[in-house]
Motif scaffolding. Sequence first.
Motif, PDB file in Angstrom:
ATOM      1  N   ILE A  11       0.845  -1.270   0.075  1.00 47.63           N
ATOM      2  CA  ILE A  11      -0.081  -0.035   0.026  1.00 47.63           C
ATOM      3  C   ILE A  11       0.980   1.264   0.032  1.00 47.63           C
ATOM      4  N   LEU A  18      -7.171   2.263   2.576  1.00 47.64           N
ATOM      5  CA  LEU A  18      -6.051   1.741   2.094  1.00 47.64           C
ATOM      6  C   LEU A  18      -5.853   0.144   2.268  1.00 47.64           C
ATOM      7  N   ASP A  22      -7.281  -2.453  -0.489  1.00 49.49           N
ATOM      8  CA  ASP A  22      -5.957  -3.230  -1.284  1.00 49.49           C
ATOM      9  C   ASP A  22      -6.112  -4.741  -0.833  1.00 49.49           C
TER      10      ASP A  22
END
Length: 120
Positions: A11, A18, A22
């Motif tokens: 990330i 995030l 992700d």
Amino acid sequence: MIRGIRGAITIEHDDADLVLQDTTKLMQSIIAANQINPEDVASVVISTTPDIVSAFPAKAVRTLPNWDYVPVMCMHEMNVPGALPLCIRALVHVNTEVTQKDIQHIYLNDAVKLRPDLTK
């Protein structure tokens, strides 16, 4: 037969959104590449490098459709000097007839550096 399917993603910075976004991207890629049915999954182990502390990646796995009963555990990787930073790793234990050499391991973003031999 239970097989382990590996995956990793990096990330840009430690941010809860995030981490979840992700981790979802990584898991969706692993699922698609290996045609995984959650009923065939024994467990998932997710680790992060020590610089990720904003969210539990397991939360992203539990929100995938039909994955609410799959056991998932999070932990930190060892803090080894020079290790790839901001990395989320997954190990999915799946009941499958697929041979070891035909398992598709997934490495995204800078995580391709971890196993260039397994990335295409």
